[in-house]
Design an enzyme around this catalytic site. Structure first.
Site, short mmCIF file in Angstrom:
data_model
loop_
_atom_site.label_atom_id
_atom_site.label_comp_id
_atom_site.label_asym_id
_atom_site.label_seq_id
_atom_site.Cartn_x
_atom_site.Cartn_y
_atom_site.Cartn_z
N SER A 167 0.83 -1.20 0.00
CA SER A 167 0.00 0.00 0.00
C SER A 167 0.87 1.27 0.00
CB SER A 167 -0.95 -0.05 1.21
OG SER A 167 -2.06 0.77 1.01
N ASP A 380 -7.93 -6.23 -6.30
CA ASP A 380 -7.72 -5.01 -5.52
C ASP A 380 -8.34 -3.84 -6.28
OD1 ASP A 380 -6.87 -3.14 -3.69
OD2 ASP A 380 -4.76 -3.19 -4.30
N HIS A 439 -6.15 -6.60 -2.02
CA HIS A 439 -5.07 -5.69 -1.62
C HIS A 439 -4.00 -6.40 -0.79
CE1 HIS A 439 -3.49 -1.66 -1.06
NE2 HIS A 439 -3.45 -1.81 0.25
#
Length: 465
Positions: A167, A380, A439
């Site tokens: 991230s 994601d 993710h």
């Protein structure tokens, strides 16, 4: 009153503990009796203290041709705790219920978790002016920490270090990667640099927000009306970034997420096949956000912590764990510091850097010959593969054309014949497409993630996949 002589050992123990808290300027290490774990604080700047935790793998294999690697895990947010989230919810040896994790990355490498930037997790600042305001300031702090840990430890120096990020952590990883490469060249850092791996990372916010509308329209999660609204706001963000209005772009990003949530009936930003309100915890987060009109509380850091907590089906919260038995185990966390209490301040301090791209830093790493791996989960949304592929095409690296023209190779796990992903490599650039993952690739597809890690880090244990 009890016997004063019986209180003497307790007094001395308390005194030594207090002294240890006032002498955390250097990498003073504490740990388990068997040496399998070490942890400590480094004062990276005046009034800025960074916490780290190193795990040594019980599966370590010594090989002259393939030294056992170390993974430095960097969490996102900014303000997400690697020591907490990455460790206990994703890749560490134990889960949040303190039960062994079958898919721990310790099977392939030693693991170094750092609460970065200062103010994250157990890391803390004594003065709010000490929070970092840019990704480069965070990289400088991390480089200082690595110098303290590595320069005096010959064993660590021989273990290739791979910076693996998730991230927003990817922005820290590439700035740190450049900083580390330069510090090694200058003789300031004694470290074997293995490379950087970017997992679903926020490298180019512009490319991600531009991908959301078309992607969600293609998978029927929003209609043309929703896509038009999304695309319009994404274009506004693009123009703001072009004119250097980074703080304004962050505010528009928050509003864009609200519009997408409304248009999609609350799609999960970490898996576009799901609703974010399928979980009670995620539903609570969304309800709180609407009540606060999408204020700073609706950040990636807040949502993904809740998402992972719900997936772990834990009997307790991560906050309770970190401020409870883990704090007691570590023994060195100052009494006035609570895990995660400064996280919102960390995010706020980086508001003007949040939407800045870090594509040029990836280019610089490639130019320096550093191994760069990119991996992305298929479903994601927040850091969608569509957006990642878009920023990769913007690289100025001389090998990009040859990389682009290559065919992908399929990936399998456990010889089951099921396609788990694809990989493409040219020179020092590698790209993994992980099927069925959102993710959080290590959580959603632990088997293929372990296989990938073994390949990236050239782990001596890689053949056991």
């Amino acid at each position: 009153m009890g016997n004063s002589s019986s209180l003497l050992p307790l007094f001395l123990c308390s005194l030594l503990l207090c002294l240890s808290l006032f002498h955390i300027k250097l990498a003073d290490a504490f740990g388990t009796a068997d040496g399998s774990e070490e942890w400590g604080y480094v004062q990276v700047r005046p009034k800025a203290h960074m916490f780290w935790w190193l795990y040594r793998s019980p599966q370590r294999v010594d090989s002259a041709s393939k030294p056992w690697p170390t993974v430095l895990w960097l969490q996102g947010g900014p303000g997400g705790s690697g020591v907490g989230i990455g460790n206990f919810q994703e890749i560490g040896p134990l889960d949040t219920d303190q039960k062994p994790r079958n898919s721990t990355w310790l099977q392939k490498a030693d693991l170094l978790f750092v609460d970065n930037p200062v103010g994250t997790g157990y890391s803390f600042v004594e003065d709010k002016q000490a929070f970092v305001k840019t990704d480069w300031e965070a990289a400088t702090d991390l480089t200082t920490l690595l110098k303290e840990i590595y320069n005096k430890n010959e064993t660590l120096q021989t273990s290739p270090l791979y910076i693996v990020a998730e991230s927003y952590g990817g922005k820290f990883a590439v700035t740190l990667g450049v900083s580390v490469a330069k510090a090694i060249k200058a003789g300031e850092l004694k470290l074997t640099f293995g490379g950087v791996a970017l997992g679903d990372t926020w490298i180019s916010p512009e490319d991600f927000v531009l991908s959301w509308g078309p992607l969600l329209l293609d998978v029927s999660r929003i209609d043309y009306n929703g896509a038009d609204k999304s695309n319009s706001l994404a274009e506004e963000i693009r123009q703001q970034l072009a004119s250097g209005q980074y703080g304004e772009a962050t505010e528009t990003w928050k509003y864009l997420e609200e519009v997408i949530s409304s248009s999609s009936n609350s799609v999960d930003f970490y898996n576009f096949l799901l609703d974010s309100n399928d979980d009670p915890l995620s539903a609570m987060t969304m309800a709180s956000s609407k009540k606060l009109q999408i204020s700073e509380k609706l950040t990636m850091k807040k949502r993904y912590s809740m998402y992972l907590s719900s997936k772990a089906s834990s009997s307790g919260s991560l906050d309770d764990l970190m401020n409870g038995i883990i704090r007691e185990k570590l023994q060195i966390i100052p009494k006035n510091v609570s895990w995660g209490e400064q996280s919102n301040d960390v995010f706020d301090s980086l508001a003007n850097d949040f939407m800045k791209p870090r594509i040029s830093e990836v280019d610089e790493l490639l130019f320096l010959g550093v191994n760069v791996t990119i991996y992305n989960g298929q479903v994601d949304l927040i850091c969608a593969t569509k957006g990642t592929e878009a920023w990769v095409r913007k690289l100025k690296w001389e090998g990009l054309k040859n990389f682009t023209n290559l065919e992908r190779k399929p990936l399998y796990c456990n010889n089951d014949g099921v396609t788990g992903g694809f990989v493409k490599s040219y020179r020092n650039l590698h790209f993994y497409w992980i099927l069925g993952a959102g993710h959080f690739v290590p959580v959603d597809q632990p088997c293929i993630a372990l296989k990938m890690l073994g390949d990236i880090a050239q782990s001596p244990a890689a053949s056991s996949s």
